[in-house]
Enzyme design. Structure first.
Site, PDB file in Angstrom:
ATOM      1  N   CYS A  98       0.836  -1.208   0.000  1.00 27.46           N
ATOM      2  CA  CYS A  98       0.000   0.000   0.000  1.00 27.46           C
ATOM      3  C   CYS A  98       0.870   1.257   0.000  1.00 27.46           C
ATOM      4  O   CYS A  98       0.552   2.249  -0.665  1.00 27.46           O
ATOM      5  CB  CYS A  98      -0.891   0.041   1.231  1.00 27.46           C
ATOM      6  SG  CYS A  98      -2.031  -1.321   1.349  1.00 27.46           S
TER       7      CYS A  98
HETATM    8  C1  BEZ Z   1       0.620  -4.737   1.834  1.00 29.05           C
HETATM    9  O1  BEZ Z   1       0.083  -3.661   1.573  1.00 29.05           O
HETATM   10  O2  BEZ Z   1       1.823  -4.847   1.763  1.00 29.05           O
HETATM   11  C2  BEZ Z   1      -0.190  -5.940   2.199  1.00 29.05           C
HETATM   12  C3  BEZ Z   1      -1.389  -5.797   2.864  1.00 29.05           C
HETATM   13  C4  BEZ Z   1      -2.105  -6.920   3.222  1.00 29.05           C
HETATM   14  C5  BEZ Z   1      -1.633  -8.181   2.898  1.00 29.05           C
HETATM   15  C6  BEZ Z   1      -0.441  -8.316   2.205  1.00 29.05           C
HETATM   16  C7  BEZ Z   1       0.296  -7.184   1.861  1.00 29.05           C
END
Ligand code: BEZ
Length: 210
Positions: A45
């Site tokens: 994100c």
């Molecule tokens: C991420 O944004 O890195 C992420 C969020 C939830 C699960 C896996 C990765």
């Protein structure tokens, strides 16, 4: 009921990093992108938000307002925004919704068999008529391709303005296709330079400008 392409994007009121927003007022005759993030302070994100911030001039050029969403508290957004700026070299320059889960549920961004609290990576492109033009869903672990989001917006805007569709793997500037709803008679007016008719239903023209 799922939200489908062609539906009016449901309205909502949200707390965001730029104050309270009523979604339909926010759209206000522009194009809009609403996209969700599974969680604050997560690595994928963080990269997506930084990259989207860098693309702000490209969204602006196309008349597109961008709105992110994360099911997190508004006070948690500020610290994460600092991390995004520090690690991605771009500060958040569009509103990020602090959702209590109600907007995520309204837009079917939570897929319980994947995870019952985190959203998937949803993207909705909404037109000036407030109708959904595109929806994309990625799993949490796969970062989206925001260059692709811009490419699709270019295609959608060409269709809206010029009644052309875009072929496989089309990129801005390449030839396009006259939509089947346009008769040859109408096409003569719209495309005075003519077209290449490979089949009666497959009429190729240079990408209209403007
Ligand atoms: C991420 O944004 O890195 C992420 C969020 C939830 C699960 C896996 C990765």
């Amino acid at each position: 009921m799922p939200i489908l392409i062609g539906d009016i994007a449901p309205d909502f009121t949200a707390q965001t990093t730029e104050g309270e927003i009523r979604f339909h007022d926010f759209i206000d005759g522009s194009w809009a992108v609403l996209f969700s993030h599974p969680k604050n302070y997560t690595p994928v994100c963080t990269t997506e938000l930084g990259y989207t911030a860098k693309l702000k001039p490209d969204f602006d050029k196309r008349g597109v307002k961008v709105l992110g969403l994360s099911v997190d508290k508004i006070e948690d957004h500020a610290g994460w925004a600092r991390d995004i700026e520090e690690t991605q070299g771009a500060a958040l320059n569009f509103p990020l919704i602090a959702d209590d889960g109600s907007i995520a549920r309204l837009y079917d961004m939570i897929h319980p068999n994947a995870n019952d609290t985190l959203t998937v990576r949803s993207v909705f492109v909404i037109g000036p008529d407030k109708k959904v033009k595109l929806k994309i869903e990625y799993p949490a672990s796969t970062g989206r391709n925001f260059d692709e989001v811009l490419r699709v917006i270019d295609s959608l805007q060409l269709t809206a303005k010029h009644q052309v569709a875009t072929p496989v793997n089309w990129k801005h500037g390449e030839d396009v296709i006259i939509v089947p709803a346009v008769t040859n008679e109408q096409a003569k007016d719209k495309f005075p330079g003519g077209w290449n008719e490979l089949k009666p239903y497959l009429r190729i023209v240079p990408q209209p400008q403007g």
